[in-house]
Design an enzyme around this catalytic site. Structure first.
Site, PDB file in Angstrom:
ATOM      1  N   LYS A  93       0.853  -1.191   0.000  1.00  0.00           N
ATOM      2  CA  LYS A  93       0.000   0.000   0.000  1.00  0.00           C
ATOM      3  C   LYS A  93       0.889   1.241   0.000  1.00  0.00           C
ATOM      4  O   LYS A  93       1.931   1.268   0.673  1.00  0.00           O
ATOM      5  CB  LYS A  93      -0.904  -0.021   1.237  1.00  0.00           C
ATOM      6  CG  LYS A  93      -1.963   1.069   1.305  1.00  0.00           C
ATOM      7  CD  LYS A  93      -2.829   0.860   2.539  1.00  0.00           C
ATOM      8  CE  LYS A  93      -3.906   1.927   2.699  1.00  0.00           C
ATOM      9  NZ  LYS A  93      -4.735   1.694   3.917  1.00  0.00           N
ATOM     10  N   SER A 183      -9.549   1.698   3.182  1.00  0.00           N
ATOM     11  CA  SER A 183      -8.708   2.437   2.262  1.00  0.00           C
ATOM     12  C   SER A 183      -7.692   1.582   1.502  1.00  0.00           C
ATOM     13  O   SER A 183      -7.064   2.051   0.553  1.00  0.00           O
ATOM     14  CB  SER A 183      -7.947   3.528   3.034  1.00  0.00           C
ATOM     15  OG  SER A 183      -7.081   2.959   4.003  1.00  0.00           O
ATOM     16  N   SER A 207     -10.084  -0.571   7.194  1.00  0.00           N
ATOM     17  CA  SER A 207      -9.389  -0.369   5.923  1.00  0.00           C
ATOM     18  C   SER A 207      -8.732  -1.627   5.361  1.00  0.00           C
ATOM     19  O   SER A 207      -8.322  -1.645   4.208  1.00  0.00           O
ATOM     20  CB  SER A 207      -8.343   0.736   6.057  1.00  0.00           C
ATOM     21  OG  SER A 207      -8.974   1.988   6.181  1.00  0.00           O
TER      22      SER A 207
END
Length: 533
Positions: A93, A183, A207
């Site tokens: 990420k 996210s 997330s």
């Protein structure tokens, strides 16, 4: 000399590596049936075909320019006990620092040129284990903490990530009707679409769990302190954690073996408790005799679990999930969790859910997340001071100013959370912050998970999708998500194709090994996951 893990050089070449479990990829590398270079080239070609072109999933923000070189260096090194991930391509990420040629941006235009002075601790562990860092995955900007109305998977720098189960189904302004989840949207979509062997995401509240549910994946939202946060661009230190995104439970356990380590740079890891091997005890009969709590609404027995009323297809998946658990010998305990609250009922959003920015239930959470706002300024300023390089952005105030000066590109959905965070002192001395954090711990931990699990002698608590994300996140406790089934429906007036719904097993601190065993037994009985079409 490294001791090989497993492998059979006479076995056939690994079929369909784009959807193969990580464990099978490791076996194929160990047996010499595939090379790191071949795997890396395969994933790079798929990224070009499906992420950059075709359905244009947009899950990968940037590729590591050194990926091919690193893979080539792994071709003569097979996975071993010392280097269990040798040659395995993994995406990170884009809020996880790498001290290489890749920027670390959190999806923000303001940080487009920002690099890191060093690898995050978890990246060092991956590299030591032999992993090929393939690139950085897109995400919801600043881990979904920039603005209230930002859709999951959107960032000003990376654009919009699409759900691979319905990439062409869009609504107003090109926003996906079927969310990719956030996210850690890019991390999840890339694994679901076979663009990497596995990925690493992060969570503050939902997330990891939300995108894993929406993409039919397994994830572990660990106990805060199991995986070091050093070098992760922060949202709120009291809840931040990283975790694996994989296609199977065993794969998630394999990655936890590498990632779970004490780190002097992260004091939360000093209390860490973990087994020597998270794959040990993964068995098809692990649910026999396990006591699984189902938070129930005593006033609505027809929808007696899962936050009051859910859509019929979700109720069907959860009802079938409970039937499978019972068939496998689990004891289902239906009981109300007093501090949880029931979304949709009168005065129901209790303290544990209050002020949380993430919700699968549109419009239910409107107030700003107090703890997040205070910790955001404090933690982000420290990261920019200690980790960021190559940028003039030094504080959250600099980000706010940059966004305002570049509003047309940077502020499509505003920056209301950042504006509110920048108004705090930034030293966590405010009484409102201290009282809000104390209430979180009281409602989520003491009166929530601890009291509920002790009273009913539970091994885990079952939730649909990311519905239980907040209570586990605020407590700092773990959850394991696994695909429960597929649902469809009408969203914003448009009919969706079938898409995944995950089920989450949550527990008390350091219980990841137990939750993984329960999830594994369920996974083996259902085999519910199906790749996107």
């Amino acid at each position: 000399m490294d001791k090989p893990i497993r492998g059979d050089a006479e076995a056939p070449v690994l079929p369909t590596p784009e959807q193969a479990p990580l464990s099978e990829i490791i076996d194929a590398l160990a047996g010499g049936r595939i090379t790191a270079t071949t795997l890396t080239e395969l994933y790079l070609a798929r990224i070009e075909a499906y992420d950059r072109s075709g359905p244009a999933l947009n899950s990968v923000r940037t590729l590591n320019p050194d990926a091919r070189m690193i893979a080539g260096g792994c071709d003569g090194i097979r996975p071993s006990v010392e280097r269990p991930l040798a040659g395995v391509p993994i995406l990170l990420k884009d809020n996880i620092a790498t001290g290489d040629k890749q920027p670390t941006t959190a999806g923000s235009l303001a940080l487009e040129e920002a690099h890191a002075r060093d690898d995050a601790t978890l990246v060092k562990l991956l590299r030591d284990a032999g992993a090929v860092i393939l690139g950085k995955a897109n995400l919801t900007e600043f881990a979904n903490m920039l603005a209230v109305d930002m859709p999951s998977g959107y960032s000003s720098l990376g654009g919009q990530v699409k759900n691979p189960y319905a990439p062409d189904l869009t609504g107003e302004h090109g926003i996906p009707v079927l969310q990719p989840g956030g996210s850690s949207s890019g991390s999840a979509v890339a694994v679901a679409a076979g663009l990497c062997a596995a990925s690493i995401g992060t969570e503050t509240s939902g997330s990891l769990l939300f995108p894993a549910s929406m993409n039919g994946l397994v994830t572990v939202k660990p106990t805060v302190g199991l995986i070091s946060r050093a070098g992760i661009l922060p949202l709120a230190h009291s809840q931040d954690t990283a975790g694996p995104m994989t296609r199977t439970v065993r794969d998630a356990a394999l990655l936890l073996n590498v990632l779970a380590a004490r780190d002097p740079l992260d004091p939360a890891t000093q209390k860490q408790r973990r087994p020597a091997d998270y794959t040990e005890g993964l068995a098809a009969d692990a649910l026999k005799g396990a006591r699984i709590g189902v938070p129930s609404n005593p006033n609505d027995p027809l929808n007696d679990c899962f936050y009051g009323k859910l859509l019929p297809d979700r109720v069907k998946v959860m009802t079938e999930t409970i039937e499978v658990l019972e068939d496998l010998g689990a004891i289902i305990v239906r009981a109300n969790m007093p501090t949880l609250g029931w979304i949709g009922g009168p005065g129901t959003t209790m303290a544990v859910l209050n002020r949380n920015p993430l919700s699968e239930h549109k419009g239910t959470i409107a107030r700003p997340p107090v703890v997040f706002l205070y910790e955001l300024k404090h933690d982000l300023n420290l990261y920019l001071r200690d980790w960021a390089t190559g940028t003039d952005i030094k504080t959250i105030a600099d980000i706010v100013a940059f966004n305002q000066a570049n509003a047309e590109k940077a502020l499509r959905f505003g920056q209301d959370h950042f504006l509110a965070a920048d108004m705090t002192r930034g030293d966590l001395s405010e009484r409102e912050y201290k009282s809000a954090r104390a209430m979180d711990l009281l409602s989520a931990r003491t009166r929530g998970m601890d009291a509920y699990m002790s009273q009913h002698r539970l091994d885990a608590v079952l939730f649909p999708g990311a519905a239980g994300a907040a209570i586990a996140a605020k407590a700092g406790y773990p959850s394991v998500m696994v695909c429960g089934g597929f649902i469809s429906g009408t969203i914003d007036g448009k009919d969706t194709p079938d898409y995944p719904l995950g089920v989450a097993f949550a527990g008390r601190a350091w219980s990841e090994h137990k939750l993984l065993r329960l999830a594994y037994a369920f996974e083996q009985a259902t085999r519910a996951r199906k790749p996107p079409p």
